[in-house]
Design an enzyme around this catalytic site. Sequence first.
Site, short mmCIF file in Angstrom:
data_model
loop_
_atom_site.label_atom_id
_atom_site.label_comp_id
_atom_site.label_asym_id
_atom_site.label_seq_id
_atom_site.Cartn_x
_atom_site.Cartn_y
_atom_site.Cartn_z
N GLU A 100 0.77 -1.14 -0.06
CA GLU A 100 0.14 0.11 -0.09
C GLU A 100 0.86 1.11 -0.14
OE1 GLU A 100 -2.39 1.84 -0.39
OE2 GLU A 100 -4.22 1.21 0.58
N ASP A 104 -3.87 5.57 6.14
CA ASP A 104 -4.13 6.92 6.99
C ASP A 104 -5.28 6.47 7.93
OD1 ASP A 104 -4.72 9.63 7.16
OD2 ASP A 104 -6.51 9.32 5.40
N ASP A 160 -1.67 10.84 -4.98
CA ASP A 160 -2.26 11.88 -5.70
C ASP A 160 -3.07 12.78 -4.66
OD1 ASP A 160 -4.45 9.83 -5.20
OD2 ASP A 160 -5.55 10.99 -6.54
P1 IMP Z 1 -7.48 4.96 4.68
O1 IMP Z 1 -8.54 4.13 4.23
O2 IMP Z 1 -8.07 6.10 5.42
O3 IMP Z 1 -6.51 4.33 5.61
O4 IMP Z 1 -7.01 5.64 3.28
C1 IMP Z 1 -6.32 5.14 2.47
C2 IMP Z 1 -5.99 5.61 0.92
O5 IMP Z 1 -6.44 7.03 0.93
C3 IMP Z 1 -4.71 5.43 0.62
O6 IMP Z 1 -4.63 4.25 -0.15
C4 IMP Z 1 -4.73 6.56 -0.29
O7 IMP Z 1 -5.00 6.25 -1.64
C5 IMP Z 1 -5.50 7.31 0.34
N1 IMP Z 1 -4.78 8.56 1.15
C6 IMP Z 1 -4.66 8.63 2.42
N2 IMP Z 1 -3.89 9.61 2.83
C7 IMP Z 1 -3.48 9.96 1.77
C8 IMP Z 1 -2.70 11.30 1.49
O8 IMP Z 1 -1.81 12.11 2.24
N3 IMP Z 1 -2.45 11.71 0.19
C9 IMP Z 1 -2.94 10.93 -0.90
N4 IMP Z 1 -3.60 9.98 -0.58
C10 IMP Z 1 -3.98 9.62 0.74
MG MG Z 2 -5.74 7.24 -3.54
#
Ligand code: IMP
Ligand code: MG
Length: 177
Positions: A100, A104, A160
């Site tokens: 990955e 986040d 992105d």
């Molecule tokens: P999560 O489900 O909140 O952990 O988010 C995961 C996905 O959100 C990642 O695989 C990224 O594609 C996107 N993402 C989370 N934080 C960022 C960031 O700071 N910049 C760009 N994409 C992010």
């Molecule tokens: Mg993304």
Amino acid sequence: MQTEPEIGEILVQADQLKHRIKELGEQISLDYEGKDLLLVGVLKGAVFFLSDLMRHISIPCEVDFMAVASYGSATDSSGVVRILKDLDAAIEGRDVLIVEDIVDSGLTLKYLLRNLGARGPASLEVCALLTKPERRKVELRSRYVGFEIPNKFVIGYGLDFAERYRNLPYVAALVEQ
Ligand code: IMP
Ligand code: MG
């Protein structure tokens, strides 16, 4: 008037990425010696990391991809995940390493771990280039992590903002005007 966002402070330089990814590849090569390693890249962000990482893996390994969409705003995921592209092949009995770009909230990975875990892999682990521990909403362990970064929205090296900036060779904070 809405203006274009800007590239802010560089959080991880290109040479730091290179150095750390080499270390991760070497560690993975040791840990998976004699195993049936399958890297699962999460499209699209992880492609850049995965292709560099794989070149530092010295044991036999294969690669497959998944694309998922997480409902939510441009910078926040909701945890409701939809599979846009599934794996090409079954993973039963295989040693699967999810690759990955960033963890986040952790909601996307939590979903992927549950979904892939149900397919009967021999083992299932995570290798994430970046993690934002402050943002975590769910308990999650990643076996391999490249860098911990502060709670900022970042771009570059695959990451992105509205599909742009993936081509930057470093990871930088996004400055919204
Ligand atoms: P999560 O489900 O909140 O952990 O988010 C995961 C996905 O959100 C990642 O695989 C990224 O594609 C996107 N993402 C989370 N934080 C960022 C960031 O700071 N910049 C760009 N994409 C992010
Ligand atoms: Mg993304």
